[in-house]
Design a protein around this motif. Sequence first.
Motif, PDB file in Angstrom:
ATOM      1  N   TYR A  63       0.827  -1.208   0.000  1.00  0.00           N
ATOM      2  CA  TYR A  63       0.000   0.000   0.000  1.00  0.00           C
ATOM      3  C   TYR A  63       0.863   1.260   0.000  1.00  0.00           C
ATOM      4  O   TYR A  63       1.705   1.439  -0.871  1.00  0.00           O
ATOM      5  N   HIS A  64       0.712   2.135   0.997  1.00  0.00           N
ATOM      6  CA  HIS A  64       1.433   3.405   1.031  1.00  0.00           C
ATOM      7  C   HIS A  64       2.543   3.380   2.074  1.00  0.00           C
ATOM      8  O   HIS A  64       2.336   2.950   3.212  1.00  0.00           O
ATOM      9  N   ARG A  65       3.714   3.851   1.674  1.00  0.00           N
ATOM     10  CA  ARG A  65       4.832   3.969   2.609  1.00  0.00           C
ATOM     11  C   ARG A  65       4.659   5.187   3.520  1.00  0.00           C
ATOM     12  O   ARG A  65       3.874   6.100   3.217  1.00  0.00           O
ATOM     13  N   LYS A  66       5.390   5.187   4.617  1.00  0.00           N
ATOM     14  CA  LYS A  66       5.445   6.395   5.435  1.00  0.00           C
ATOM     15  C   LYS A  66       6.094   7.498   4.602  1.00  0.00           C
ATOM     16  O   LYS A  66       7.000   7.248   3.809  1.00  0.00           O
ATOM     17  N   GLU A  67       5.640   8.710   4.810  1.00  0.00           N
ATOM     18  CA  GLU A  67       6.085   9.807   3.950  1.00  0.00           C
ATOM     19  C   GLU A  67       7.605   9.953   3.956  1.00  0.00           C
ATOM     20  O   GLU A  67       8.217  10.249   2.917  1.00  0.00           O
ATOM     21  N   ASN A  68       8.243   9.715   5.108  1.00  0.00           N
ATOM     22  CA  ASN A  68       9.708   9.845   5.203  1.00  0.00           C
ATOM     23  C   ASN A  68      10.439   8.748   4.431  1.00  0.00           C
ATOM     24  O   ASN A  68      11.634   8.872   4.164  1.00  0.00           O
ATOM     25  N   ASP A  69       9.727   7.660   4.106  1.00  0.00           N
ATOM     26  CA  ASP A  69      10.340   6.543   3.378  1.00  0.00           C
ATOM     27  C   ASP A  69      10.168   6.659   1.865  1.00  0.00           C
ATOM     28  O   ASP A  69      10.664   5.803   1.123  1.00  0.00           O
ATOM     29  N   ILE A  70       9.484   7.680   1.407  1.00  0.00           N
ATOM     30  CA  ILE A  70       9.225   7.828  -0.027  1.00  0.00           C
ATOM     31  C   ILE A  70      10.318   8.677  -0.665  1.00  0.00           C
ATOM     32  O   ILE A  70      10.441   9.869  -0.364  1.00  0.00           O
ATOM     33  N   PRO A  71      11.160   8.091  -1.523  1.00  0.00           N
ATOM     34  CA  PRO A  71      12.228   8.875  -2.161  1.00  0.00           C
ATOM     35  C   PRO A  71      11.668   9.795  -3.246  1.00  0.00           C
ATOM     36  O   PRO A  71      10.589   9.550  -3.807  1.00  0.00           O
ATOM     37  N   LEU A  72      12.404  10.826  -3.518  1.00  0.00           N
ATOM     38  CA  LEU A  72      12.031  11.753  -4.580  1.00  0.00           C
ATOM     39  C   LEU A  72      12.230  11.075  -5.936  1.00  0.00           C
ATOM     40  O   LEU A  72      13.257  10.453  -6.190  1.00  0.00           O
ATOM     41  N   ILE A  73      11.243  11.183  -6.804  1.00  0.00           N
ATOM     42  CA  ILE A  73      11.385  10.715  -8.189  1.00  0.00           C
ATOM     43  C   ILE A  73      11.941  11.873  -9.003  1.00  0.00           C
ATOM     44  O   ILE A  73      11.257  12.898  -9.166  1.00  0.00           O
ATOM     45  N   PRO A  74      13.170  11.758  -9.493  1.00  0.00           N
ATOM     46  CA  PRO A  74      13.807  12.915 -10.139  1.00  0.00           C
ATOM     47  C   PRO A  74      13.108  13.391 -11.401  1.00  0.00           C
ATOM     48  O   PRO A  74      13.176  14.563 -11.747  1.00  0.00           O
ATOM     49  N   ASP A  75      12.442  12.467 -12.097  1.00  0.00           N
ATOM     50  CA  ASP A  75      11.744  12.846 -13.329  1.00  0.00           C
ATOM     51  C   ASP A  75      10.368  12.195 -13.302  1.00  0.00           C
ATOM     52  O   ASP A  75      10.205  11.021 -13.634  1.00  0.00           O
ATOM     53  N   GLU A  76       9.352  12.950 -12.906  1.00  0.00           N
ATOM     54  CA  GLU A  76       8.017  12.382 -12.745  1.00  0.00           C
ATOM     55  C   GLU A  76       7.345  12.054 -14.071  1.00  0.00           C
ATOM     56  O   GLU A  76       6.310  11.381 -14.091  1.00  0.00           O
ATOM     57  N   THR A  77       7.909  12.482 -15.174  1.00  0.00           N
ATOM     58  CA  THR A  77       7.301  12.173 -16.468  1.00  0.00           C
ATOM     59  C   THR A  77       7.518  10.714 -16.864  1.00  0.00           C
ATOM     60  O   THR A  77       6.911  10.246 -17.841  1.00  0.00           O
ATOM     61  N   ILE A  78       8.353   9.988 -16.138  1.00  0.00           N
ATOM     62  CA  ILE A  78       8.603   8.589 -16.506  1.00  0.00           C
ATOM     63  C   ILE A  78       7.400   7.700 -16.194  1.00  0.00           C
ATOM     64  O   ILE A  78       7.288   6.609 -16.741  1.00  0.00           O
ATOM     65  N   PHE A  79       6.500   8.149 -15.329  1.00  0.00           N
ATOM     66  CA  PHE A  79       5.302   7.377 -15.008  1.00  0.00           C
ATOM     67  C   PHE A  79       4.064   8.213 -15.347  1.00  0.00           C
ATOM     68  O   PHE A  79       3.826   9.253 -14.734  1.00  0.00           O
ATOM     69  N   SER A  80       3.260   7.737 -16.269  1.00  0.00           N
ATOM     70  CA  SER A  80       2.089   8.506 -16.687  1.00  0.00           C
ATOM     71  C   SER A  80       1.031   8.579 -15.589  1.00  0.00           C
ATOM     72  O   SER A  80       0.222   9.522 -15.559  1.00  0.00           O
ATOM     73  N   HIS A  81       1.017   7.621 -14.664  1.00  0.00           N
ATOM     74  CA  HIS A  81      -0.028   7.609 -13.645  1.00  0.00           C
ATOM     75  C   HIS A  81       0.191   8.650 -12.545  1.00  0.00           C
ATOM     76  O   HIS A  81      -0.703   8.888 -11.736  1.00  0.00           O
ATOM     77  N   LEU A  82       1.363   9.293 -12.513  1.00  0.00           N
ATOM     78  CA  LEU A  82       1.631  10.253 -11.447  1.00  0.00           C
ATOM     79  C   LEU A  82       0.730  11.483 -11.530  1.00  0.00           C
ATOM     80  O   LEU A  82       0.487  12.145 -10.518  1.00  0.00           O
ATOM     81  N   GLU A  83       0.223  11.764 -12.705  1.00  0.00           N
ATOM     82  CA  GLU A  83      -0.740  12.869 -12.831  1.00  0.00           C
ATOM     83  C   GLU A  83      -2.004  12.544 -12.038  1.00  0.00           C
ATOM     84  O   GLU A  83      -2.561  13.404 -11.342  1.00  0.00           O
ATOM     85  N   TYR A  84      -2.446  11.269 -12.124  1.00  0.00           N
ATOM     86  CA  TYR A  84      -3.601  10.851 -11.324  1.00  0.00           C
ATOM     87  C   TYR A  84      -3.297  10.953  -9.836  1.00  0.00           C
ATOM     88  O   TYR A  84      -4.136  11.415  -9.053  1.00  0.00           O
ATOM     89  N   VAL A  85      -2.093  10.513  -9.429  1.00  0.00           N
ATOM     90  CA  VAL A  85      -1.715  10.544  -8.011  1.00  0.00           C
ATOM     91  C   VAL A  85      -1.781  11.970  -7.473  1.00  0.00           C
ATOM     92  O   VAL A  85      -2.316  12.228  -6.383  1.00  0.00           O
ATOM     93  N   LYS A  86      -1.255  12.916  -8.228  1.00  0.00           N
ATOM     94  CA  LYS A  86      -1.281  14.316  -7.793  1.00  0.00           C
ATOM     95  C   LYS A  86      -2.705  14.819  -7.628  1.00  0.00           C
ATOM     96  O   LYS A  86      -3.037  15.486  -6.644  1.00  0.00           O
ATOM     97  N   LYS A  87      -3.566  14.497  -8.581  1.00  0.00           N
ATOM     98  CA  LYS A  87      -4.948  14.953  -8.518  1.00  0.00           C
ATOM     99  C   LYS A  87      -5.686  14.341  -7.334  1.00  0.00           C
ATOM    100  O   LYS A  87      -6.585  14.956  -6.760  1.00  0.00           O
ATOM    101  N   SER A  88      -5.309  13.120  -6.965  1.00  0.00           N
ATOM    102  CA  SER A  88      -5.981  12.441  -5.852  1.00  0.00           C
ATOM    103  C   SER A  88      -5.545  12.962  -4.498  1.00  0.00           C
ATOM    104  O   SER A  88      -6.189  12.690  -3.487  1.00  0.00           O
TER     105      SER A  88
END
Length: 291
Positions: A63-88
């Motif tokens: 499911y979802h990691r703790k916020e401190n365990d989530i690394p930065l994705i340097p280029d968010e365009t590599i995953f098309s679903h991240l637009e949905y994640v942001k909107k949610s």
Amino acid sequence: MKEIILQGPLEDGSLLTATFLPEYGMNLSSLKYGEIEVIDQSTKNLFDERLSGLGPLIGPHFYHRKENDIPLIPDETIFSHLEYVKKSGSKEPLSHGIARYVPWNYTKTENGVAAHLSGMDTYRGITLAALEGFDFLMTFKAHICLSGLEIEMHTDSINHPSIAGLHYYFALKNRSGSVKMKCGKEYGDKGVWRPIPTRWLDSSANLNFDLREECDYTFSPETPDFSGKAILETESHLLTISYKTQTSENAFQIYHPENSSFVCIEPVTAKDPRDAKQKKNTLFVKIHPHV
């Protein structure tokens, strides 16, 4: 889109056909028992939107990691679903782990498929370990035998707990059915354990969960041989999902939104999947459709 199609007869003479998508997280996009489709095809919109739905994997995290365990994705365009994640409004870009979002390395054998995924593999130039937050190795094998679809899954990590699991969206004809299993006297509700209500139990005090009710709970079989078995009863067929692990860290997560056309009966290598304990995980699963 590449497909791996496995076919074989079951002991009742029916043909079982499993279709995997190795380029899309080894998703089980279809499982047909004769003419009956076991995977809810109406969830393909979830697959198209964010590589959920149909038959995704769980791992290396749940499911979802703790916020401190989530690394930065340097280029968010590599995953098309991240637009949905942001909107949610979610903070988690890779729900249930990187394994469902990237292509797997695989070999098709005469009667099955063997696949693997490593933290040192790269996706669009970025290592999977960098995206997941820790290094790992996952392996996946599947084949069809007389008693159903057999799956062997391993998730190993060195510096961080990890998990192995299946998150298959099983179809409910007319949105009705029930899940039956032997389990402990308590159920997990987002990490909090509570006594199982009597309305969920049959006359032998075993779970008999009516899917007219919504569910997102953890049930631990608590068997001495670290195994579990759940039976899904639908209007068109029965489905037995059984698993075996190597430690007491095991459970079924059952997910069924209100009035939905599916139920996810998820074998996982953690008693509380939101708080995985192990760095080495082994999961053997058998999925047996029957009448």
